[in-house]
Design a protein around this motif. Structure first.
Motif, PDB file in Angstrom:
ATOM      1  N   HIS A  75       0.831  -1.208   0.000  1.00 62.43           N
ATOM      2  CA  HIS A  75       0.000   0.000   0.000  1.00 62.43           C
ATOM      3  C   HIS A  75       0.868   1.263   0.000  1.00 62.43           C
ATOM      4  O   HIS A  75       0.529   2.257  -0.632  1.00 62.43           O
ATOM      5  N   GLY A  81     -14.919  13.820  14.004  1.00 57.40           N
ATOM      6  CA  GLY A  81     -14.474  13.066  12.838  1.00 57.40           C
ATOM      7  C   GLY A  81     -14.479  11.592  13.164  1.00 57.40           C
ATOM      8  O   GLY A  81     -15.522  10.973  13.389  1.00 57.40           O
ATOM      9  N   ALA A  82     -13.282  11.016  13.224  1.00 53.63           N
ATOM     10  CA  ALA A  82     -13.177   9.580  13.475  1.00 53.63           C
ATOM     11  C   ALA A  82     -13.250   9.253  14.966  1.00 53.63           C
ATOM     12  O   ALA A  82     -13.422   8.091  15.337  1.00 53.63           O
ATOM     13  N   LYS A 103     -18.757  12.196   9.025  1.00 55.41           N
ATOM     14  CA  LYS A 103     -18.241  11.096   8.202  1.00 55.41           C
ATOM     15  C   LYS A 103     -19.056  10.807   6.931  1.00 55.41           C
ATOM     16  O   LYS A 103     -18.589  10.091   6.058  1.00 55.41           O
ATOM     17  N   CYS A 111     -17.698  12.529   2.574  1.00 54.52           N
ATOM     18  CA  CYS A 111     -16.473  11.781   2.306  1.00 54.52           C
ATOM     19  C   CYS A 111     -16.149  11.695   0.816  1.00 54.52           C
ATOM     20  O   CYS A 111     -15.487  10.767   0.382  1.00 54.52           O
ATOM     21  N   GLY A 115     -14.773  14.019   5.717  1.00 56.35           N
ATOM     22  CA  GLY A 115     -15.065  12.707   6.315  1.00 56.35           C
ATOM     23  C   GLY A 115     -14.331  11.557   5.667  1.00 56.35           C
ATOM     24  O   GLY A 115     -14.557  10.397   6.009  1.00 56.35           O
ATOM     25  N   ILE A 116     -13.429  11.862   4.737  1.00 61.77           N
ATOM     26  CA  ILE A 116     -12.744  10.764   4.035  1.00 61.77           C
ATOM     27  C   ILE A 116     -11.539  10.290   4.844  1.00 61.77           C
ATOM     28  O   ILE A 116     -10.866  11.072   5.514  1.00 61.77           O
ATOM     29  N   ASN A 117     -11.309   9.006   4.777  1.00 66.19           N
ATOM     30  CA  ASN A 117     -10.182   8.378   5.467  1.00 66.19           C
ATOM     31  C   ASN A 117      -8.945   8.394   4.560  1.00 66.19           C
ATOM     32  O   ASN A 117      -9.060   8.251   3.341  1.00 66.19           O
ATOM     33  N   GLN A 130      -6.410   6.250   4.180  1.00 65.08           N
ATOM     34  CA  GLN A 130      -6.079   5.020   3.455  1.00 65.08           C
ATOM     35  C   GLN A 130      -6.999   4.849   2.240  1.00 65.08           C
ATOM     36  O   GLN A 130      -6.548   4.463   1.158  1.00 65.08           O
ATOM     37  N   ASN A 143      -5.878   7.211  -0.423  1.00 63.34           N
ATOM     38  CA  ASN A 143      -4.673   6.768  -1.121  1.00 63.34           C
ATOM     39  C   ASN A 143      -4.926   5.584  -2.055  1.00 63.34           C
ATOM     40  O   ASN A 143      -4.216   5.411  -3.047  1.00 63.34           O
ATOM     41  N   SER A 148      -3.394   6.182  13.442  1.00 64.08           N
ATOM     42  CA  SER A 148      -4.801   5.968  13.114  1.00 64.08           C
ATOM     43  C   SER A 148      -5.047   6.020  11.607  1.00 64.08           C
ATOM     44  O   SER A 148      -6.183   6.206  11.181  1.00 64.08           O
ATOM     45  N   TYR A 149      -3.999   5.850  10.823  1.00 61.33           N
ATOM     46  CA  TYR A 149      -4.103   5.979   9.365  1.00 61.33           C
ATOM     47  C   TYR A 149      -5.278   5.191   8.769  1.00 61.33           C
ATOM     48  O   TYR A 149      -6.019   5.716   7.931  1.00 61.33           O
ATOM     49  N   PRO A 150      -5.490   3.942   9.171  1.00 58.32           N
ATOM     50  CA  PRO A 150      -6.584   3.203   8.526  1.00 58.32           C
ATOM     51  C   PRO A 150      -7.986   3.620   8.968  1.00 58.32           C
ATOM     52  O   PRO A 150      -8.961   3.117   8.443  1.00 58.32           O
ATOM     53  N   VAL A 151      -8.080   4.479   9.956  1.00 60.52           N
ATOM     54  CA  VAL A 151      -9.395   4.768  10.531  1.00 60.52           C
ATOM     55  C   VAL A 151      -9.734   6.257  10.589  1.00 60.52           C
ATOM     56  O   VAL A 151     -10.901   6.628  10.665  1.00 60.52           O
ATOM     57  N   ASN A 152      -8.723   7.091  10.583  1.00 69.34           N
ATOM     58  CA  ASN A 152      -8.985   8.501  10.846  1.00 69.34           C
ATOM     59  C   ASN A 152      -9.551   9.197   9.611  1.00 69.34           C
ATOM     60  O   ASN A 152      -9.506   8.669   8.516  1.00 69.34           O
ATOM     61  N   VAL A 153     -10.094  10.384   9.802  1.00 67.93           N
ATOM     62  CA  VAL A 153     -10.632  11.147   8.685  1.00 67.93           C
ATOM     63  C   VAL A 153     -10.022  12.555   8.706  1.00 67.93           C
ATOM     64  O   VAL A 153      -9.593  13.045   9.755  1.00 67.93           O
ATOM     65  N   HIS A 203      -9.962   2.813  18.347  1.00 66.93           N
ATOM     66  CA  HIS A 203      -9.496   3.338  17.064  1.00 66.93           C
ATOM     67  C   HIS A 203     -10.479   2.979  15.955  1.00 66.93           C
ATOM     68  O   HIS A 203     -10.543   3.626  14.947  1.00 66.93           O
ATOM     69  N   LYS A 204     -11.214   1.895  16.171  1.00 66.09           N
ATOM     70  CA  LYS A 204     -12.243   1.464  15.206  1.00 66.09           C
ATOM     71  C   LYS A 204     -11.653   1.047  13.866  1.00 66.09           C
ATOM     72  O   LYS A 204     -12.042   1.551  12.813  1.00 66.09           O
ATOM     73  N   ARG A 227     -14.008  -0.135  11.049  1.00 68.50           N
ATOM     74  CA  ARG A 227     -14.991   0.771  10.457  1.00 68.50           C
ATOM     75  C   ARG A 227     -14.907   0.830   8.936  1.00 68.50           C
ATOM     76  O   ARG A 227     -15.842   0.446   8.236  1.00 68.50           O
ATOM     77  N   GLU A 228     -13.786   1.301   8.395  1.00 64.96           N
ATOM     78  CA  GLU A 228     -13.722   1.505   6.945  1.00 64.96           C
ATOM     79  C   GLU A 228     -13.809   0.185   6.182  1.00 64.96           C
ATOM     80  O   GLU A 228     -14.132   0.171   4.997  1.00 64.96           O
ATOM     81  N   ARG A 286     -22.022   5.234   6.381  1.00 72.17           N
ATOM     82  CA  ARG A 286     -21.073   6.013   7.199  1.00 72.17           C
ATOM     83  C   ARG A 286     -21.533   6.171   8.653  1.00 72.17           C
ATOM     84  O   ARG A 286     -21.118   7.099   9.348  1.00 72.17           O
TER      85      ARG A 286
END
Lengths: 74, 508, 407
Positions: free
Chosen positions: A52, B82-83, B103, B106, B123-125, B127, B130, B146-151, C36-37, C40-41, C50
């Motif tokens: 990734h 946000g997240a 959220k 997004c 609201g977009i994450n 990951q 990308n 928190s890259y995979p989850v944060n916004v 951290h959830k 979720r995504e 969402r």
């Protein structure tokens, strides 16, 4: 080498002495094939995350001194 | 709840439903309960007191503005969310009211791979963003744990820090411009230039910075144009084991001074962190006893440049007492950097497992002060654990390079402590808060900042942040700005002691 | 693949109103503690709406909230229906992915959702469209009681045995809704020289039963295990991946270790192609060369970890250009039908999730999306017709049969 973990059936597990009343062992039953499934998925996930972020991983120089584990697989 | 407050709330909820649709105005307990906490510890005894009254999920800038205007009309507080992955309680409502969960917003609005920007809703994450950018060979290089989850909205509200910020910049460095709904419901754009994509300009005040890291107290970002970077061809994570933390500290300085431009991060693991990883990390468990601390170096860039510098990386490590830890740890640990530290089962009390959540300090400390901070923090943390061995557990320290674009100087410095939330009491929580105050004070006394990543609004450290770190007029100016932009104190009241702005007329 | 056991016996203890059993509180807290959830995504339902109420974190936290006196079970009767039971969240949870093997404690959201739905039924609260699900269950269960031969009508003219060391297990959905799939399986195995039999009267293997009636699920399971054992089974080949999860995971939990090996059809076909029992012809100029991708069924990929054999087989098909989407990327995909009741519960969301999946395939520039699950085939065929996304969903057994000249 920690005394908190044991090597069993090809994977590490928490040592019995470290379990306590808060450990879910009495609550969850899990066998080795399930553990193997999780480990395989983890390794697959880590590979995915490398890909990734960048197209390739640079290999270390040949012959570089590397740490050796004293016990168990590494 | 007083009758008039309840009536105002009921009327506001009615108007919110008209503005957003019934489906996106939520009052069930669980919808509110899951949007109460963030990633920092919270004793379960506090949970009920922090519940918002209502959650809304707007889909557009106009809907956000409508919500803010309704809140002003009925004087009901708003907490933007946000997240909920921050560690500074920014998204936790302290005065109940309305949670604005962003959220649903997004969408990717524009990708420009010539001027190298992407414009998105908040609201977009990262990951997910990308994944979309990848075929264009560009990326948005914000890489927090928190890259995979944060916004993005939360990242901007917190003024977030990135694991790769030393190479690619942190969130405040990556925002070109933003659309913001202010606390009075006005829609403004902050940033330079007649368009959205200018990074550097000398025109006017740097107002954009005001709307980054404000913890939701000054507005809600509804659209942002971000700086992109070329997607790296290659990565090289190299972990070195050392026999002491002092060796790791010295080795880090050598890397800081190396001049290697593709060095995107250097991380120190102290003795307790190595011991912590030996508890349950399959790669660290079998390490030999002499491994005491570790240093990780991370390079991103083109294949050619990384191949060219790799011998220097290994030479610097070896010359400073480091032994390469091998590919499994170097590559595996780096790839698991976002996920590895969130297991409640990590907690130990009296040698056995006790379910705990994870508290992570995130002070900004200069390299020279790290030994002092480390020693003094452990004195505080060890005293806390000695007093409450069933409620707290030391999980060691990390120190990451934090200077944007330059691998030297500042270090995001964290001491991780397991917190037994399930069995928390008000008395023990008070001791925890006091320990956090002491920890924050050490950071400031050593010339550092309470927070490099998340913000200084948490109970325990907020006093130190406002009254000690931001003394000499900064906090007073913050209060004046807050009252000017938010005359009704609608936006995230209770944070950063900004309520004082409304208590003391002299600050107005 | 061996039988996998991941069972929480305390899920058997019913939630009564506001009373959450202590082990369940700790189980829910273990998910809440992360906050951290990471669940979720990756959740296809969350990607659509969402709303994090409809995630693993949401479900576990709601129950924890009930334990803290904030609400009661009835309050989550609607929320708990918003789950595909696809398994993405429980796999993606660090408790599973990064520590499940070590601590023997993992996040088991699918089982939890089923348990909560059953507790709602047992408490006579029920949930949205519960009656429709019960009607579906009743319709299928009636087949079990129906005339001799109905359940094997799909095999008419194939002259299959009803006993043997290898047994092909065919579920009701395949037997009645997608009969070409079991027929192709039988033809392929026969052509490859495999001696096998089928059960004349298999028991129902419905995911819906796990949502509303565990007792009947287990009763049917016991029937299947006993009948297969009696038929002489040492190896049971499964062609519906949902069944594969029931046999290798749910039967293990509720019935015990099975007295025979259970294998999925693609693993068998991979063996047969590797050892030369299945040989594909060369593609001829008159055949249409196609560019395809593969959709990992949630059950195989996220819940059981079978991802390689379908790719291996597709890679050997003549005239096919294969574009891969990695199994990890596909953790966040679903056809939208879900593991049991989801399409009935939320048809609009189901459609949107399916359309998104088809569009992702279309974005790869392929003409066909290869499937290994009859439910995915049913769903994506339906979605394709409604959405107009020009991707042909095709079952892997269809392609194998074609390549073997078995049409």
């Amino acid at each position: 080498m920690t005394e908190q973990a044991i090597w069993k059936d090809g994977h590490w597990e928490v040592a019995p002495a470290v379990r306590g009343e808060n450990v879910p062992l009495p609550y969850q039953l899990m066998n080795s094939p399930e553990r193997d499934r999780i480990i395989a998925q983890r390794h697959r996930y880590l590979e995915y995350m490398h890909d990734h972020f960048a197209d390739s991983l640079i290999q270390p120089p040949e012959g570089v001194e590397q740490i050796e584990s004293e016990h168990g697989p590494h | 709840m007083a009758v008039e407050v309840a009536e105002a709330l009921e009327a506001a909820i009615g108007e919110l439903r008209t503005a957003l649709g019934t489906e996106y105005v939520m009052t069930d307990f669980h919808q509110r309960a899951i949007r109460t906490t963030n990633t920092s510890p919270m004793g379960l005894h506090q949970w009920k007191d922090l519940l918002p009254d209502v959650v809304v999920m707007p889909a557009s800038t106009a809907q956000v503005a409508a919500v803010v205007k309704i809140a002003n009309k009925f004087l009901i507080p708003i907490t933007p969310r946000g997240a909920g992955a921050g560690l500074a309680d920014g998204a936790t409502p302290m005065k109940r009211g309305i949670i604005v969960d962003i959220k649903r917003m997004c969408d990717i609005l524009e990708i420009d791979d010539e001027d190298m920007t992407v414009t998105v809703q908040p609201g977009i994450n990262m990951q997910e963003l990308n994944k979309v950018l990848r075929p264009l060979n560009v990326w948005f290089p914000d890489d927090p744990a928190s890259y995979p989850v944060n916004v993005l909205g939360g990242r901007i509200g917190a003024g977030g820090w990135s694991l790769l910020g030393t190479g690619y910049g942190h969130v405040p460095d990556l925002v070109c411009s933003m659309e913001v709904v202010t606390p009075t419901g006005d829609i403004i754009r902050v940033g330079a230039g007649g368009g959205r994509k200018i990074r550097k300009s000398s025109v006017g005040y740097r107002l954009k910075d005001l709307f980054i890291g404000h913890q939701g107290t000054l507005g809600i970002c509804t659209e942002v144009t971000l700086d992109l970077a070329p997607r790296p061809q290659a990565q090289l994570p190299v972990f070195f084991a050392t026999r002491s933390w002092e060796d790791a500290h010295r080795m880090t300085l050598a890397f800081n001074r190396s001049g290697i431009r593709c060095l995107s991060g250097v991380v120190m693991f102290d003795e307790a962190k190595v011991e912590f990883l030996r508890r349950d990390d399959e790669a660290w468990i079998p390490l030999p006893e002499w491994v005491n601390s570790a240093v990780a170096t991370i390079c991103y860039g083109t294949s050619v440049e990384l191949e060219a510098v790799k011998s220097s990386i290994f030479d610097i490590g070896a010359a400073n007492g480091g032994v390469y830890m091998g590919q499994e740890i170097s590559e595996g640990d780096w790839a698991s950097r976002h996920d590895r530290y969130h297991l409640a089962y990590h907690g130990r009390s009296d040698g056995t497992i006790r379910l705990m959540s994870w508290s992570c300090e995130d002070a900004a400390i200069t390299w020279s002060q790290l030994p002092t901070v480390k020693r003094r923090w452990y004195e505080i943390a060890e005293a806390l654990v000695a007093k409450h061995p069933e409620h707290f557990d030391i999980w060691g320290m990390f120190m990451y390079t934090g200077n944007p674009f330059r691998p030297w100087g500042d270090f995001l410095t964290e001491i991780d402590i397991g917190v037994n939330e399930l069995e928390m009491t008000p008395e023990i929580w008070a001791d925890w808060v006091e320990a956090k105050t002491q920890i924050a004070r050490v950071s400031v006394e050593c010339g550092g900042s309470v927070s490099a990543a998340h913000g200084g609004t948490r109970e325990g450290e907020v006093d130190v942040a406002c009254y000690e770190e931001l003394k000499d007029g900064q906090f007073d100016l913050m209060k004046r700005i807050k009252k000017m932009l938010d005359p009704n104190n609608i936006m995230n009241p209770g944070k950063y002691h900004l309520d004082e702005a409304y208590e003391d007329e002299e600050t107005a | 693949m061996s039988q996998q056991l991941s069972s929480k016996p305390f899920y058997d203890e019913k939630i009564e109103g506001t009373i959450i059993p202590l082990p369940l509180i700790k189980d829910c807290y273990a998910v809440f503690a992360c906050r951290h959830k990471f669940c979720r995504e990756v959740c296809p339902v969350y990607q659509d709406d969402r709303d994090e109420s409809h995630t693993s974190y949401g479900f576990h936290t709601a129950l924890l909230g009930i334990s803290q006196g904030m609400g009661e079970l009835a309050d989550i009767r609607e929320t708990i229906t918003n789950c595909l039971e696809c398994g993405a969240c429980e796999l993606r949870c660090p408790n599973t992915l990064f520590g499940g093997d070590f601590y023997g404690a993992s996040t088991t959201t699918v089982d939890l959702v089923r348990k909560v739905r059953r507790d709602l039924v047992a408490s006579e609260i029920g949930f949205e469209k519960y009656e429709e699900i019960v009607a579906t269950v009743d319709r299928y269960i009636a087949y079990f009681e129906g005339p001799e031969g109905d359940l094997t009508k799909w095999a008419d003219g194939l002259n299959l045995a009803t006993s043997g060391e290898t047994m092909l297990f065919v579920d009701y959905f395949n037997a009645f809704e997608t009969t070409d799939i079991p027929r192709n399986a039988a033809k392929i195995l026969t052509a490859a020289g495999v001696d096998f039999g089928i059960l004349p009267r298999p028991g129902a293997t419905l995911g819906e039963l796990l949502d509303v009636n565990l007792e009947t699920f287990v009763e049917m399971g016991r029937h299947n295990v006993a009948a297969l054992e009696q038929a002489g089974a040492k190896r049971v080949i499964i062609i519906n991946p949902h069944d594969y999860t029931y046999f290798t995971r749910d039967y293990t939990t509720h019935i015990g270790e099975l007295p025979f090996e259970v294998v999925f059809i693609t693993d068998v076909l991979e063996e047969l192609t590797n050892n030369g029992q299945i040989v594909f012809g060369e593609a001829t100029a008159s055949e249409v060369f196609s560019k395809v991708s593969y959709h990992d069924p949630c059950t195989l990929n996220k819940i059981c970890g079978i991802t390689e054999s379908p790719r291996s087989i597709i890679g050997k098909l003549p005239g096919v250009t294969y574009i891969d989407v990695t199994p990890v990327e596909q953790w966040s995909y679903c056809c939208g039908k879900g593991n049991a009741s989801f399409k009935t519960l939320h048809p609009d969301t189901s459609y949107k999730i399916g359309a998104k999946r088809l569009q992702a395939a279309a974005d790869l520039g392929v003409s066909q999306l290869v499937l290994a699950c009859p439910h995915c085939k049913d769903q994506l065929t339906d979605v394709g017709a409604r959405s107009g996304v020009a991707i042909e969903p095709v079952h892997i057994l269809t392609l194998v049969a074609q390549a073997m000249g078995l049409d």
